[in-house]
Design an enzyme around this catalytic site. Structure first.
Site, short mmCIF file in Angstrom:
data_model
loop_
_atom_site.label_atom_id
_atom_site.label_comp_id
_atom_site.label_asym_id
_atom_site.label_seq_id
_atom_site.Cartn_x
_atom_site.Cartn_y
_atom_site.Cartn_z
CG HIS A 35 -11.67 -2.55 5.01
ND1 HIS A 35 -12.43 -2.63 4.27
CD2 HIS A 35 -11.35 -4.42 5.81
CE1 HIS A 35 -12.99 -4.05 3.39
NE2 HIS A 35 -12.07 -5.00 3.88
CD GLU A 58 -6.97 -9.61 6.49
OE1 GLU A 58 -5.31 -10.17 7.30
OE2 GLU A 58 -7.10 -10.32 5.66
#
Length: 367
Positions: free
Chosen positions: A253, A308
């Protein structure tokens, strides 16, 4: 002047809405841990918190839910508009177009919490209406007796959803409500800073969310689950990806340098809905082996699962079609956008950054 590509690290606003600490792996909504809110509270309760700064009591929540339910029904002009759209219009484009058509005089400056509630309430109805229409399915009207997330699944599938699935998707909705000064939130605040109306600000945010670098959905993670299929395939599949220097979806991320707190909450929820099909066990084993190999190939980088990864597990469990992943993300994030739009108006100054000119300068002529 200092040029910072992508404005990374530049503080553009002060906010009480939420806080992201990537180094510590923290996500805070209005003074509460987002992870705790996702596991213990409904989408309506957290939306109330985001807009008002406090969690609602019993009577406040009841009135809030009733008000949300009254705004779910599509205005006649929105229905007429969707009936004119080409059937191959993707859901995000249809949503952006329909939200823009809400821009009547009641949405004028300054933005209000009532406007925020109305836009949030109608967004899932637009998504569900267009999804069913583009697939030649009979449109399902909102059910005023269902909570926000349950009603969304009902309008998509035409059936009252199982409570365990509602609980899982509710956690996803809560965890994606707000996430700092991301591209779409920044877009909404920039537009609002011009004293444009809330509808325009939300349309701009939807436009930013539509881009795959921001609203990229977990469909790639689901593809990975399907390709791996079984435990013995995990290591060779991951090593092949890393040897070819390919990205492994669901890991890493831009902000978090440790565990993503949203992924941790969804992991807990995913375990509860996994049943006896072994999917959750496989997902956890893929996570563990991938992190181990990432540490081997990229030592010191601190790459872990992001939201996700376990969002994919939730989407797979609720059997949401891939074309609805980003719209579903949008149906949640609209709460954060509208909160930022209202906050911007309360201490407004128009955004006007500088640019560094790198083109040619004409030679001055002698006077």
């Amino acid at each position: 002047m200092t040029y910072v590509k992508g404005l990374e690290g530049i503080v553009a606003a002060e906010t009480k809405v939420g806080h992201v600490d990537g180094e510590k792996g923290q996500l805070i909504y209005r003074g509460y841990w987002a992870k705790d809110l996702a596991i213990n509270y409904s989408f309506e309760e957290v939306s109330y918190l985001i807009w008002n700064g406090t969690l609602p009591n019993h009577d406040e929540l009841k009135a809030f839910k009733q008000k949300m339910a009254t705004h779910r029904t599509l205005p006649a002009n929105i229905v007429a508009l969707m009936d004119c759209l080409p059937k191959d219009t993707e859901v995000m484009s249809a949503l952006r177009t329909c939200i823009s058509a809400l821009g009547d005089p009641s949405y004028s400056w300054p933005p209000t919490k009532e406007q925020a509630l109305a836009i949030t309430a109608v967004t899932p109805t637009i998504i569900a209406y267009w999804y069913r229409k583009m697939n030649d399915l009979e449109v399902v009207e909102p059910n005023e007796h269902l909570d926000h997330v349950a009603n969304y699944l009902y309008m998509i599938n035409g059936e009252i959803p199982d409570q365990s699935l509602v609980t899982a998707l509710n956690a996803y909705f809560v965890l994606t409500i707000e996430h700092g000064m991301n591209a779409s939130t920044f877009s909404s605040r920039v537009i609002s800073s011009t004293e444009s109306d809330m509808v325009s600000a939300i349309c701009g945010a939807i436009g930013a969310m539509k881009g795959p670098l921001h609203g990229g959905a977990p469909s790639g993670v689901i593809t990975m689950f399907d390709e791996i299929g079984s435990e013995e395939n995990i290591e060779p599949w991951v090593r092949k990806k890393l040897d070819n220097k390919e990205k492994i979806m669901g890991f890493g991320h831009r902000v978090y340098r440790t565990h993503d707190p949203r992924a941790e909450a969804l992991k807990e929820v995913s375990k509860q809905i996994s049943g006896d099909n072994g999917l959750f066990d496989l997902i956890v084993k893929i996570e563990d082996k991938t992190i181990e190999l990432l540490n081997e190939y990229k030592p010191g980088r601190g790459i872990y699962t992001n939201v996700e990864y376990f969002a994919a597990a939730v989407m797979k469990a609720v059997e949401l079609p891939s074309e609805l992943f980003t719209p579903t993300f949008t149906a949640s994030r609209v709460v954060g956008w509208t909160a930022h739009v209202v906050e911007q108006s309360e201490n407004n100054r128009i955004y006007r950054p500088q640019s560094a000119y790198i083109g040619y300068t004409p030679v001055e002529q002698n006077q």
